[in-house]
Design a protein around this motif. Structure first.
Motif, mmCIF file in Angstrom:
data_model
loop_
_atom_site.group_PDB
_atom_site.id
_atom_site.type_symbol
_atom_site.label_atom_id
_atom_site.label_comp_id
_atom_site.label_asym_id
_atom_site.label_seq_id
_atom_site.Cartn_x
_atom_site.Cartn_y
_atom_site.Cartn_z
ATOM 1 N N VAL A 113 -16.205 -21.621 0.471
ATOM 2 C CA VAL A 113 -16.307 -20.530 1.433
ATOM 3 C C VAL A 113 -15.038 -20.562 2.265
ATOM 4 C CG1 VAL A 113 -17.557 -19.607 3.414
ATOM 5 C CG2 VAL A 113 -18.826 -20.640 1.513
ATOM 6 N N SER A 114 -14.307 -19.484 2.278
ATOM 7 C CA SER A 114 -13.052 -19.443 3.018
ATOM 8 C C SER A 114 -13.275 -18.914 4.422
ATOM 9 C CB SER A 114 -12.035 -18.552 2.301
ATOM 10 O OG SER A 114 -10.845 -18.429 3.062
ATOM 11 N N ALA A 115 -12.812 -19.686 5.396
ATOM 12 C CA ALA A 115 -12.722 -19.181 6.758
ATOM 13 C C ALA A 115 -11.393 -18.445 6.918
ATOM 14 C CB ALA A 115 -12.823 -20.322 7.755
ATOM 15 N N TYR A 116 -11.271 -17.711 8.010
ATOM 16 C CA TYR A 116 -10.006 -17.019 8.310
ATOM 17 C C TYR A 116 -9.833 -17.029 9.819
ATOM 18 C CZ TYR A 116 -6.224 -13.625 8.211
ATOM 19 O OH TYR A 116 -5.004 -13.013 8.347
ATOM 20 N N LEU A 158 -15.159 -16.715 10.464
ATOM 21 C CA LEU A 158 -13.865 -16.755 11.111
ATOM 22 C C LEU A 158 -13.628 -18.136 11.698
ATOM 23 C CD1 LEU A 158 -13.798 -13.260 12.863
ATOM 24 C CD2 LEU A 158 -12.782 -13.919 10.668
ATOM 25 N N GLY A 159 -12.442 -18.672 11.517
ATOM 26 C CA GLY A 159 -12.110 -20.006 11.980
ATOM 27 C C GLY A 159 -11.019 -20.583 11.097
ATOM 28 N N HIS A 180 -16.199 -11.163 18.952
ATOM 29 C CA HIS A 180 -16.884 -9.866 18.939
ATOM 30 C C HIS A 180 -16.849 -9.235 17.552
ATOM 31 C CE1 HIS A 180 -13.026 -7.596 20.103
ATOM 32 N NE2 HIS A 180 -13.503 -6.851 19.120
ATOM 33 N N VAL A 181 -15.802 -9.494 16.760
ATOM 34 C CA VAL A 181 -15.777 -8.998 15.388
ATOM 35 C C VAL A 181 -16.842 -9.704 14.550
ATOM 36 C CG1 VAL A 181 -14.404 -8.881 13.272
ATOM 37 C CG2 VAL A 181 -13.367 -8.275 15.468
ATOM 38 N N ALA A 182 -16.940 -11.031 14.698
ATOM 39 C CA ALA A 182 -17.955 -11.788 13.957
ATOM 40 C C ALA A 182 -19.359 -11.375 14.363
ATOM 41 C CB ALA A 182 -17.752 -13.286 14.177
ATOM 42 N N ALA A 183 -19.567 -11.121 15.645
ATOM 43 C CA ALA A 183 -20.897 -10.709 16.112
ATOM 44 C C ALA A 183 -21.323 -9.414 15.433
ATOM 45 C CB ALA A 183 -20.890 -10.554 17.624
ATOM 46 N N GLU A 184 -20.410 -8.463 15.316
ATOM 47 C CA GLU A 184 -20.733 -7.198 14.646
ATOM 48 C C GLU A 184 -21.036 -7.403 13.169
ATOM 49 O OE1 GLU A 184 -17.348 -4.789 15.268
ATOM 50 O OE2 GLU A 184 -17.685 -4.494 17.417
ATOM 51 N N ALA A 185 -20.397 -8.404 12.565
ATOM 52 C CA ALA A 185 -20.551 -8.643 11.130
ATOM 53 C C ALA A 185 -21.660 -9.624 10.800
ATOM 54 C CB ALA A 185 -19.227 -9.162 10.552
ATOM 55 N N VAL A 189 -18.372 -18.254 13.741
ATOM 56 C CA VAL A 189 -17.016 -18.617 14.148
ATOM 57 C C VAL A 189 -16.974 -20.129 14.348
ATOM 58 C CG1 VAL A 189 -15.196 -18.376 15.881
ATOM 59 C CG2 VAL A 189 -16.641 -16.398 15.298
ATOM 60 N N SER A 190 -16.019 -20.781 13.691
ATOM 61 C CA SER A 190 -15.831 -22.223 13.898
ATOM 62 C C SER A 190 -14.663 -22.447 14.846
ATOM 63 C CB SER A 190 -15.592 -22.939 12.572
ATOM 64 O OG SER A 190 -14.392 -22.535 11.954
#
Length: 339
Positions: A113-116, A158-159, A180-185, A189-190
């Motif tokens: 699993v890739s974080a970004y 995201l992380g 806030h982007v992760a919350a919408e998706a 977030v790490s």
């Protein structure tokens, strides 16, 4: 469903998960002389491993993971040890090589699993340090919903987002936007915390203020500060804390990693005091010296050695499964409508 570098898979397919690893990357920006003020020269080799353990960042070659073949063989060993999935969390500032991950995943026989994300300020060049919120938002939204730049896969979270002892303006912009982007998706977030600064509560509050649910926050390497009150306060927010096992290195005269025994005992005490604590585990490999071929514990350390030790020390199998299987799956799972 969980986004992997080979496409989405059901959460039941993940198996045991390492929640914070680095497969290919370049962290030489973090190199610094040893405690005596000198560099360790050349490539990593057996005769300098003692010096390396004594001053872990003094050999630049140690901070470079650049060989795909080595990555495949090391992750194949991890798969044999019982790792089903790793989260590859090499963010900008650490030289990520996202495009190589699908080939590594296929050849090694485990899920990636890739974080970004964006790492701490001092690892970033001016172009990253000067990005504003709209630029970060476009990057993070594309990574989660379309594809990680330069690849054909989407990020699973995201992380690893960087925070320093004093959170810089660039770190603040990137972290707030990621949340806030992760919350919408519906994504997680790490986060990397500066251990001695003990800012976990403040960072958790910042992240939740952007709408991110606490159970989608992963504080990586929480074992950098084994302080009872501090870690329990973070756990009480509902955030997930990660213990990174396998590294016992020195970085300065008064700064070294905890031992695995200290980590194990702290984790057991935490579970006793906070039975509902959200916990994950990892090996947090980011250097050559942690690889099995160089005498390190490798990516497979947690299922191979730590999980059996936890069982021998009295932790129930259901709790071990929650730490290694169910909690990571819940963290990484994204509702269909938000993908």
């Amino acid at each position: 469903m969980i986004e992997t570098v080979l496409g989405p898979v059901p959460r039941e397919a993940l198996g045991r998960v390492n929640t914070n690893e680095h497969v290919l990357g370049d962290s030489r920006v973090l190199a610094k002389p040893n405690r005596e003020g000198r560099w360790i020269e050349g490539e990593i080799r057996p005769e300098i491993l003692g010096d390396l353990r004594w001053s872990y960042q003094a050999l630049p070659d140690n901070l470079l993971l650049d060989d795909v073949g080595t990555a495949i063989s090391e992750l194949a060993l991890a798969a044999e040890s019982g790792v089903g999935t790793i989260v590859e969390a090499t963010s900008w500032g650490m030289g990520p090589r996202h495009a190589d991950l699908p080939a590594v995943s296929r050849a090694a026989g485990l899920h990636i699993v890739s974080a970004y994300g964006v790492y701490i300020d001092r690892t970033l060049d001016d172009a990253w340090r000067q990005k504003r919120e709209p630029e970060f938002e476009a990057l993070f939204r594309a990574a989660l919903h379309d594809r990680v730049p330069g690849t054909e896969f989407r990020a699973g979270l995201l992380g690893l987002m960087g925070t320093s002892a004093e959170i810089t303006p660039a770190e603040d912009r990137a972290l707030r936007t990621a949340c806030h982007v992760a919350a919408e998706a519906g994504a997680a977030v790490s986060v990397r915390l500066e251990g001695h600064a003990m800012l976990g509560l403040e960072v958790a509050e910042l992240m939740m203020s952007e709408g991110l649910p606490a159970d989608k926050i992963l504080f990586c390497n929480i074992d950098k500060v084994l302080d009872d009150a501090y870690v329990r306060d973070i756990v009480d927010t509902g955030a997930v804390v990660e213990f990174a096992f396998g590294s016992e290195h020195y970085f300065a005269d008064r700064f070294r990693d905890a031992t695995d025994l200290a980590r194990l005992e702290f984790l057991l005490d935490l579970v006793h005091e906070r039975p509902r604590a959200a916990i994950t585990a990892t090996a947090s490999v980011w250097t050559k010296g942690q690889l099995a071929r160089y005498g390190g514990m490798g990516y497979g350390h947690v299922p191979r050695r730590i999980a059996p030790a936890l069982a021998r020390m009295g932790l129930e199998s259901t709790r071990i499964d929650d730490i290694l299987v169910h909690r990571p799956a819940a963290l990484l799972d994204r509702p269909e409508g938000t993908r």
